[in-house]
Enzyme design. Sequence first.
Site, PDB file in Angstrom:
ATOM      1  N   CYS A   2      40.567  36.233  22.646  1.00  0.00           N
ATOM      2  CA  CYS A   2      39.832  34.917  22.079  1.00  0.00           C
ATOM      3  C   CYS A   2      39.821  33.715  22.870  1.00  0.00           C
ATOM      4  CB  CYS A   2      40.216  34.479  20.711  1.00  0.00           C
ATOM      5  SG  CYS A   2      39.982  35.822  19.632  1.00  0.00           S
ATOM      6  N   TRP A  74      37.964  38.360  20.328  1.00  0.00           N
ATOM      7  CA  TRP A  74      38.233  39.726  20.551  1.00  0.00           C
ATOM      8  C   TRP A  74      38.940  39.956  19.244  1.00  0.00           C
ATOM      9  CZ3 TRP A  74      42.859  42.387  20.572  1.00  0.00           C
ATOM     10  CH2 TRP A  74      42.981  43.590  21.142  1.00  0.00           C
ATOM     11  N   ASN A 100      42.864  31.323  17.869  1.00  0.00           N
ATOM     12  CA  ASN A 100      43.216  32.456  18.865  1.00  0.00           C
ATOM     13  C   ASN A 100      44.633  32.738  18.359  1.00  0.00           C
ATOM     14  OD1 ASN A 100      43.767  34.082  20.964  1.00  0.00           O
ATOM     15  ND2 ASN A 100      44.166  32.464  22.375  1.00  0.00           N
ATOM     16  N   GLY A 101      44.889  33.996  18.063  1.00  0.00           N
ATOM     17  CA  GLY A 101      46.239  34.657  17.654  1.00  0.00           C
ATOM     18  C   GLY A 101      46.197  35.524  16.274  1.00  0.00           C
ATOM     19  N   LYS A 485      42.801  50.996  37.000  1.00  0.00           N
ATOM     20  CA  LYS A 485      41.555  50.356  37.393  1.00  0.00           C
ATOM     21  C   LYS A 485      40.443  51.203  36.855  1.00  0.00           C
ATOM     22  CE  LYS A 485      42.670  47.163  37.822  1.00  0.00           C
ATOM     23  NZ  LYS A 485      43.787  46.492  37.931  1.00  0.00           N
ATOM     24  N   GLU A 488      39.964  51.329  33.193  1.00  0.00           N
ATOM     25  CA  GLU A 488      39.655  50.040  32.420  1.00  0.00           C
ATOM     26  C   GLU A 488      38.335  49.924  32.600  1.00  0.00           C
ATOM     27  OE1 GLU A 488      42.303  47.282  34.709  1.00  0.00           O
ATOM     28  OE2 GLU A 488      42.607  46.672  32.795  1.00  0.00           O
ATOM     29  N   HIS A 504      54.779  70.589  36.924  1.00  0.00           N
ATOM     30  CA  HIS A 504      55.502  70.621  35.785  1.00  0.00           C
ATOM     31  C   HIS A 504      54.691  70.525  34.286  1.00  0.00           C
ATOM     32  CE1 HIS A 504      59.088  70.970  38.153  1.00  0.00           C
ATOM     33  NE2 HIS A 504      58.598  70.007  38.747  1.00  0.00           N
ATOM     34  N   LYS A 603      41.243  39.781  29.166  1.00  0.00           N
ATOM     35  CA  LYS A 603      42.023  39.316  30.359  1.00  0.00           C
ATOM     36  C   LYS A 603      43.477  38.849  29.903  1.00  0.00           C
ATOM     37  CE  LYS A 603      42.204  38.384  34.689  1.00  0.00           C
ATOM     38  NZ  LYS A 603      42.325  39.441  35.707  1.00  0.00           N
TER      39      LYS A 603
END
Length: 608
Positions: A2, A74, A100-101, A485, A488, A504, A603
């Site tokens: 966020c 987010w 945010n949190g 990478k 994502e 294995h 991010k």
Amino acid sequence: MCGIMGYIGDSEPTKIILEGLAKHEYRGYDSAGIAVIKDGAIQEIRTTGRVCQLAEKVKETGFTGEFGIGHTRWATHGGVTENNAHPHISSDDKVVLVHNGIIENAREIRAELEAKGIKFHTETDTESAVQYLGYVYDGDPKGAIVKLTKRIRGAFALVIMFYDKNEEFWVVRKGSPLVVGHAGHEGFCASDPTALLEYTRDVWFMDDDEMAQITREGCKFFDFNGVEHEKKTMHLDWDSAMTSRGEYAHFMLKEIHEQPDVMTHTLLGRVANNEVDLSRELDWTPEQVKGWKKIHFVACGTSHYATMIAARIMETLGNFEIRTEVASEYRYMNIPIGPDTLAIFVSQSGETADTLHAARLAMSKGAKCLVITNVRGSTIHREVGDALVTPAGPEIGVAATKTFTAQITILTLLGLYMAKLRGELLPEPEKNLVGALMDIPAKLSRILDQEKVIEQIARNFADARGFFFIGRGLAYPPALEGALKLKEISYLHAEAYPAGEMKHGPIALLDKELPVVALVPKGFLWEKTISNIEESMARKSPIIAIATEGDEEIKHYSENVIYTPATEPELFPFIAVIPLQLFAYYVARQRGCDIDMPRNLAKSVTVE
Ligand code: M6R
């Protein structure tokens, strides 16, 4: 996770807030909203989707106000709907806030307030805070916020406006980042300092258990009991030009291309005459360094892979006893940590909650702690104090690229410096390795010149079902980073294994639709890795090889070879990572993915 922004001043608030939110979008991008104070009332506009969709809505409706706050989300609690999008307003329309949190005791507060007849309208944890504020607000913002901070638990950065306070907004911080700035008659707050660079480079980083009142005249800071205190600004050494995408299609591509320069800057002032000197940043004595019997590297994601590389390089330099741990696990391990431990926390953002909590644990146990971060003044930097700051400049793409190169550069220098202080590294090997390190930026540029070749190979494989990445020794951690990478940004399943481990179990998955990216530099492990490539080929897996220039034999095993310049074996990870970043980038681009803002990611991961 966020991004939040607040503005008070003489400019059009929606313009400033929308621009600020766009800079925060990499922190979360599933919905966005703005609230303003206009004619003594709170008004808001929200939407699911991106900040550009919010901007369209603002334009279409002519939404405006006197000053305001904004949010890009987010989702943690509650689905991605317009109703759950921030800002949230109390049922009595007196208070509005963005958050945010995570508020951990949200359910309990909600039950308590619902029992008092207050109606809730969303599925979010945030609504508990705004309803509580509305409930206790009696015209005194500071008093109401003090009560709120004593009632809510969890992590929060809040920006709050009150319907009858036409000249101020408030910010509150515990556990989530928040930065405040003031210039002329304008006051700002943001989750990320890059959003403020255009207006001021002297900012206040809010500390935990701190709140502030922002007006046109200035900022006042208080603790959670409402007691005012003085606070010093910090000067940001970034500028706003660094946050532009320039001619590149994506920030990620721009940041990949910046790596030769970033590495050169990271070496600058830390090496001279092929020798390492970190004494300007670390006042460590040989006795101290010898006293740290254990070295713990703690980080998450890409930063964790950087520490794996550092550990392997350091093991070649001296007699170090090293652990590398993922931060979210380190916190719960029953391992000895004490004054004989040097705990090194690596975090690009300096705000990752898992890493921050791990650092607090190590500090509480008396370990010597050091931070490697790209953000001067970030929470972990301020709390730990001792730091090596990577000069990579702001990294906007969600997938870390240039900061990884900066991290492995600075960690290699740290390893050399420590081995030297411990008396375990002789001048000649030091000179050789530092000399080789200084040659790497030019080699990185040569790899970037092969972008077209890498793009073509990536296009050929963009429809694969998934990928394996394999490597041995120092080729294994970059394989992990290459796989991360790719998953994502392209949403393809990608798994990295030590090449010798495939037989294995994972080899059972191989077939003609599952290509193997093999990191196979010339050196003593070349033949063994080739055997593993043969084993993969026997299962019909196509091979993409990252090999050393001049290795003609590799062409017997793969039609898709990306050549990299030869280097000291320890430094192969520096060389390997750019082809892997470009490969991931072009696979994702071919698949039409949103490269700079991949789904479900943010991010800066400020929740545990
Ligand atoms: O800011 P940090 O270095 O602490 O972030 C750690 C991870 O969240 C981060 O590296 C993540 O894995 C990136 N998205 C990798 O590209």
